[in-house]
Design a protein around this motif. Structure first.
Motif, PDB file in Angstrom:
ATOM      1  N   LYS A  48       0.804  -1.223   0.000  1.00  0.00           N
ATOM      2  CA  LYS A  48       0.000   0.000   0.000  1.00  0.00           C
ATOM      3  C   LYS A  48       0.839   1.277   0.000  1.00  0.00           C
ATOM      4  N   TYR A  49       2.115   1.170   0.347  1.00  0.00           N
ATOM      5  CA  TYR A  49       2.981   2.348   0.350  1.00  0.00           C
ATOM      6  C   TYR A  49       3.851   2.426  -0.914  1.00  0.00           C
ATOM      7  N   HIS A  50       3.411   1.720  -1.954  1.00  0.00           N
ATOM      8  CA  HIS A  50       4.210   1.648  -3.189  1.00  0.00           C
ATOM      9  C   HIS A  50       4.505   3.038  -3.744  1.00  0.00           C
ATOM     10  N   ASP A  51       3.485   3.875  -3.897  1.00  0.00           N
ATOM     11  CA  ASP A  51       3.680   5.188  -4.512  1.00  0.00           C
ATOM     12  C   ASP A  51       4.613   6.060  -3.686  1.00  0.00           C
ATOM     13  N   LYS A  52       4.479   5.988  -2.355  1.00  0.00           N
ATOM     14  CA  LYS A  52       5.338   6.793  -1.485  1.00  0.00           C
ATOM     15  C   LYS A  52       6.783   6.334  -1.593  1.00  0.00           C
ATOM     16  N   PHE A  53       7.012   5.024  -1.600  1.00  0.00           N
ATOM     17  CA  PHE A  53       8.366   4.509  -1.722  1.00  0.00           C
ATOM     18  C   PHE A  53       8.965   4.884  -3.085  1.00  0.00           C
ATOM     19  N   GLU A  54       8.139   4.854  -4.115  1.00  0.00           N
ATOM     20  CA  GLU A  54       8.606   5.229  -5.450  1.00  0.00           C
ATOM     21  C   GLU A  54       9.061   6.690  -5.461  1.00  0.00           C
ATOM     22  N   GLU A  55       8.306   7.534  -4.771  1.00  0.00           N
ATOM     23  CA  GLU A  55       8.661   8.960  -4.672  1.00  0.00           C
ATOM     24  C   GLU A  55       9.980   9.141  -3.919  1.00  0.00           C
ATOM     25  N   ILE A  56      10.148   8.392  -2.840  1.00  0.00           N
ATOM     26  CA  ILE A  56      11.375   8.488  -2.050  1.00  0.00           C
ATOM     27  C   ILE A  56      12.580   8.032  -2.865  1.00  0.00           C
ATOM     28  N   ILE A  57      12.413   6.945  -3.607  1.00  0.00           N
ATOM     29  CA  ILE A  57      13.511   6.441  -4.430  1.00  0.00           C
ATOM     30  C   ILE A  57      13.908   7.472  -5.484  1.00  0.00           C
ATOM     31  N   ALA A  58      12.925   8.136  -6.066  1.00  0.00           N
ATOM     32  CA  ALA A  58      13.214   9.177  -7.056  1.00  0.00           C
ATOM     33  C   ALA A  58      13.985  10.332  -6.424  1.00  0.00           C
ATOM     34  N   GLN A  59      13.626  10.693  -5.187  1.00  0.00           N
ATOM     35  CA  GLN A  59      14.343  11.754  -4.475  1.00  0.00           C
ATOM     36  C   GLN A  59      15.792  11.343  -4.201  1.00  0.00           C
TER      37      GLN A  59
END
Length: 216
Positions: free
Chosen positions: A54-65
């Motif tokens: 469920k936290y996929h999108d948030k983790f994706e954002e963090i990885i991009a940062q």
């Protein structure tokens, strides 16, 4: 001179080590991104092999940062490496356009402290000074630090403009709204030139560092 070479060698060594650290972080974050992409595949979810995270999108954002900051860090390391190697033994000439670009990128933090920003104009051609790169860099850095207190405020822009004159190459440090009164104050704050290496003078809206030209 030995201290100068020591500091240059250590700066170059540290920049290389930091690049290795950043490369490891980049590889690890990239692998995390790959696992996230794999987890999102509908075929695997439908088969029950991997539940939806469920936290996929948030983790994706963090990885991009993380990836963006790694890119930024690698750029800083490259500039630090050039700065470190500027003390190496070599030709007694330097391109003032290259020096302006390097110092302009390294002095951004100092400019922001004075609520100003730095812009570097591209040199139309090679502008070779009869001076070592480290001498050009240190002179330019000292001049920028002297100019900034007189040009800061209201997000003023300080421009570094390389050019060529009669028998010399130069870098003008000019800023918006520098009136006659501030120009006089600036003249007293500037570090003196070094005989045989560079001279310092006032130009409209700023200051000029001039070096003898090494030939075209």
């Amino acid at each position: 001179m030995d201290n100068e070479k020591y500091l240059g060698r250590m700066a170059a060594t540290v920049s290389h080590d930091l690049c290795n650290v950043l490369a490891t972080v980049q590889q690890a974050s990239g692998l995390m991104g790959d696992f996230l992409a794999l987890a999102r595949k509908e075929s695997l979810k439908s088969m029950g092999l991997r539940p939806k995270f469920k936290y996929h999108d948030k983790f994706e954002e963090i990885i991009a940062q993380v990836q963006a900051q790694v890119d930024r860090g690698q750029g800083i390391c490259e500039k630090l490496s050039v700065l470190g190697h500027s003390t190496d033994d070599g030709p007694e000439t330097a391109d003032v356009g290259v020096a302006a670009a390097l110092v302009g990128s390294l002095c951004g933090r100092a400019a922001r402290k004075h609520k100003a920003s730095l812009e570097v104009s591209c040199a139309p051609e090679r502008l070779k000074a009869a001076a070592r790169l480290i001498d050009v860099l240190s002179a330019l850095d000292a001049a920028i630090l002297a100019v900034l207190p007189h040009c800061g405020g209201e997000q003023r822009v300080v421009r570094l403009v390389p050019g060529r004159g009669e028998g010399e190459v130069y870098i003008d440090i000019v800023c918006q709204g520098l009136d006659a009164e501030r120009s006089q104050a600036l003249a007293g704050a500037l570090p003196p030139g070094r005989p045989g290496i560079f001279t310092v003078g006032i130009v409209q809206g700023g200051v000029r560092l001039a070096f003898a030209e090494a030939g075209r």
